[in-house]
Design a protein around this motif. Structure first.
Motif, mmCIF file in Angstrom:
data_model
loop_
_atom_site.group_PDB
_atom_site.id
_atom_site.type_symbol
_atom_site.label_atom_id
_atom_site.label_comp_id
_atom_site.label_asym_id
_atom_site.label_seq_id
_atom_site.Cartn_x
_atom_site.Cartn_y
_atom_site.Cartn_z
ATOM 1 N N CYS A 389 -55.013 -21.427 -8.128
ATOM 2 C CA CYS A 389 -54.932 -20.026 -7.682
ATOM 3 C C CYS A 389 -53.574 -19.448 -8.094
ATOM 4 O O CYS A 389 -52.530 -20.066 -7.878
ATOM 5 N N ARG A 391 -52.562 -16.470 -7.088
ATOM 6 C CA ARG A 391 -52.216 -15.487 -6.049
ATOM 7 C C ARG A 391 -52.193 -14.054 -6.583
ATOM 8 O O ARG A 391 -51.307 -13.262 -6.246
ATOM 9 N N CYS A 395 -59.215 -11.020 -5.485
ATOM 10 C CA CYS A 395 -60.343 -11.317 -4.591
ATOM 11 C C CYS A 395 -60.311 -10.446 -3.344
ATOM 12 O O CYS A 395 -61.348 -9.975 -2.879
ATOM 13 N N GLN A 406 -58.444 -15.480 -0.590
ATOM 14 C CA GLN A 406 -57.468 -16.486 -1.027
ATOM 15 C C GLN A 406 -57.050 -17.369 0.155
ATOM 16 O O GLN A 406 -57.042 -18.596 0.054
ATOM 17 N N CYS A 438 -62.398 -13.695 -9.827
ATOM 18 C CA CYS A 438 -61.293 -14.659 -9.802
ATOM 19 C C CYS A 438 -60.939 -15.123 -11.227
ATOM 20 O O CYS A 438 -61.758 -15.758 -11.895
ATOM 21 N N PRO A 439 -59.724 -14.839 -11.703
ATOM 22 C CA PRO A 439 -59.369 -15.243 -13.078
ATOM 23 C C PRO A 439 -59.229 -16.760 -13.211
ATOM 24 O O PRO A 439 -59.265 -17.293 -14.321
ATOM 25 N N SER A 440 -59.092 -17.449 -12.076
ATOM 26 C CA SER A 440 -58.968 -18.906 -12.126
ATOM 27 C C SER A 440 -60.321 -19.611 -11.981
ATOM 28 O O SER A 440 -60.371 -20.838 -11.879
ATOM 29 N N LEU A 444 -65.146 -19.788 -5.057
ATOM 30 C CA LEU A 444 -64.735 -19.477 -3.675
ATOM 31 C C LEU A 444 -65.903 -19.558 -2.684
ATOM 32 O O LEU A 444 -65.773 -20.153 -1.613
HETATM 33 S S1 SF4 Z 1 -58.646 -14.075 -7.292
HETATM 34 FE FE1 SF4 Z 1 -58.562 -16.290 -7.528
HETATM 35 S S2 SF4 Z 1 -56.563 -16.638 -8.390
HETATM 36 FE FE2 SF4 Z 1 -56.511 -14.551 -7.607
HETATM 37 S S3 SF4 Z 1 -55.720 -14.787 -5.510
HETATM 38 FE FE3 SF4 Z 1 -57.920 -14.864 -5.364
HETATM 39 S S4 SF4 Z 1 -58.377 -17.041 -5.420
HETATM 40 FE FE4 SF4 Z 1 -56.312 -16.820 -6.218
#
Ligand code: SF4
Ligand code: SF4
Length: 532
Positions: A389, A391, A395, A406, A438-440, A444
């Motif tokens: 993540c 951050r 999301c 998150q 989510c770019p990662s 979730l």
């Molecule tokens: S979108 Fe994904 S990477 Fe970005 S804060 Fe939320 S959980 Fe983390």
């Protein structure tokens, strides 16, 4: 009558724009699938208790016959989708994420499609009282077809109760019925086709619901990526001529079709996390449910078939089909030309790509909740490697429930369920919007579903432990009471024995006294005799 097309004046919190992928399945009209080779009807197809079978193996049944009766306060009747013979009542694979089997009625159709006796003419619902209409809806096994599968009769009854008790509870009267034609989830187009092809029926269904609820207004909401549905409903409304029904167009945004999100878009009002639209005087029904209500009340037709979108890049001819409940999914796929390439098949999903559940086999049957079968290939659904993540907060920006995904992810991952609950995990509607952005590529929703199920299990264990503790305490109390009663009985017995013993000893004393007296009087007599 001119029918204005209104724009929804508000926007719900969060939400995402997604690729709708609906064009593939909307090119043709809804096609009716043939009578399948076998019909498998799970006894639990709705929220609440499984229905209780009323038929036995070897029995010949007719189309529309009641096969299983609702059991308990939340349950729904199940009817035969066609005529044939009952050959089994046993466990079969059902469309459920658990991959477990469940009890089903298996029917082998005879091909005659013979109906049970029904009224020959259409019923005029305007001459029926509300209780009779609600009873018809209950009898015909109508449930919410938008996904929740909650028995409709209960929803309608609750809305009536709300009307009666609104003043006592300090709630507003039910004033508005909202018709949900948003259908925001990618790939699914069954409601779109239903609105295009059955717009007149839908307006009749709305007329029935307005009569039952006494609501003075109906807001019919359709996303603007369904121009044909908007056109057909508008045209039908022109002829139906009921000023209480207003047509709304909404910008296409996911998850607009959620109950709370749609009411927020239409009215600007927010329903509290644990609240219901009824708290604000709204009743929401999906277009599929409205059509089922109309068919039950006017045509005396139980819920025995539904429109299913069969789509995805793994199917030859994506389309919408009207299928009998209980039809094996494999037969739907065959009807749509079959798989493009079974080697490339990656996933079979019931529902759309965001909220759907994975099916483990195409042997499972069509159920009341099945709005879409999505066949996707490896090429389209290759899972991406999840990264850490970063951050970015994306999301949180799209969450329609105003949550912090998150944070929920951290706590769910660390199994810190107490904190996850404190951050309102229960309010997550599992829409998948956070996943999507989510770019990662962190899955979730999977974490949230897992955490929720762990919390449910833990709560269940606590409940069982408390029940066991209560049983133990009650047993202890029972034993203590028995011991006290026994001690009291013994004490009473002892007292009785002592009393008897003391009675006995005084009686003995008396006897001894009398014997003594007799003896002494005899001695006196003898002595006086001697003297004579
Ligand atoms: S979108 Fe994904 S990477 Fe970005 S804060 Fe939320 S959980 Fe983390
Ligand atoms: S899945 Fe839950 S946390 Fe994620 S966006 Fe939807 S409601 Fe919010």
């Amino acid at each position: 009558m001119d029918v204005p097309l209104r724009e929804a004046p508000y926007r719900f919190t969060g939400g995402i724009e997604v690729n709708a992928n609906k064009d593939e399945s909307t090119a043709d009209r809804i096609r009716h699938t043939p009578i399948p080779g076998q019909i498998i009807l799970p006894l639990r197809q709705h929220s609440g208790n499984a229905a209780t079978p009323l038929v036995s193996i070897g029995e010949q049944v007719l189309k529309g016959q009641l096969l299983a009766a609702a059991h308990g306060s939340v349950s729904a009747n199940i009817h035969a989708p066609t005529s044939g013979m009952i050959v089994a009542i046993s466990d079969y694979p059902v469309p459920h994420p658990s991959n477990l089997s469940d009890t089903c009625i298996r029917l082998i159709p005879d091909g005659m499609d013979m109906w049970i006796e029904r009224p020959v003419t259409e019923r005029d619902y305007k001459n029926l009282d509300n209780q009779t209409i609600i009873e018809i809806i209950r009898k015909h096994g109508i449930v919410g077809l938008g996904g929740a599968v909650f028995p409709t009769e209960i929803k309608l009854k609750n809305s009536q109760d709300n009307r009666i008790s609104a003043n006592q509870k300090n709630l507003p009267d039910l004033h508005t019925v909202v018709i949900n034609g948003a259908e925001c989830e990618p790939y699914i187009s069954c409601d779109d086709k239903l609105m295009q092809e059955y717009a007149d029926d839908l307006l009749e269904g709305i007329g029935i619901v307005l009569q039952i609820t006494g609501a003075e207004r109906c807001m019919f909401a359709i996303e603007n990526n369904k121009p044909e549905a908007l056109r057909f409903v508008k045209q039908a409304l022109r002829e139906y001529n009921d000023a209480r029904i207003e047509l709304y167009s909404l910008p296409s945004l996911y998850p607009q079709g959620g109950e709370k999100q749609l009411i927020q878009s239409l009215t600007g009002k927010e329903i509290s996390p644990n609240g219901l639209p009824l708290d604000l005087g709204y009743l929401m029904l999906n277009v599929g449910t409205i059509k089922a209500i109309r068919d039950a009340v006017i045509d005396d037709m139980p819920l025995i078939s539904r429109v299913v979108t069969v789509t995805g890049d793994g199917i030859k001819f994506p389309q919408n089909v009207m299928a009998m409940l209980g039809t094996p999914v494999s037969e739907l796929i065959e009807f749509c030309g079959g798989y493009k390439d079974k080697q490339q098949l990656h996933q079979l999903i019931m529902g759309g790509s965001l909220m759907g559940i994975s099916l483990h086999s195409d042997a499972v049957p069509v159920v009341k909740a099945m709005n879409c079968v999505l066949v996707s290939t490896r090429k389209n659904t290759q899972p991406k490697q999840a990264l850490a993540c970063i951050r970015c907060g994306e999301c949180a920006q799209v969450c329609p429930a105003g949550l912090l995904p998150q944070q929920l992810y951290w706590y769910s991952q660390a199994k810190n369920y107490h904190e996850a609950q404190r951050f309102n995990l229960a309010d997550c509607i599992e829409c998948g919007a956070c996943d999507y952005v989510c770019p990662s590529h962190i899955p979730l929703v999977q974490y949230f579903r897992h955490a929720k199920s762990e919390i449910r299990q833990r709560d269940e264990q606590i409940r069982l432990a408390e029940q066991a503790k209560m049983r133990f305490e009650k047993r202890e109390q029972r034993l203590e009471k028995i011991a006290t009663q026994r001690a009291e009985r013994l004490a009473a017995k002892k007292a009785r024995t002592q009393k008897l013993a003391s009675k006995d000893s005084s009686a003995i004393d008396e006897i001894m006294q009398r014997v003594k007296q007799r003896k002494s009087s005899n001695t006196d007599r003898n002595n006086s005799g001697d003297a004579n």
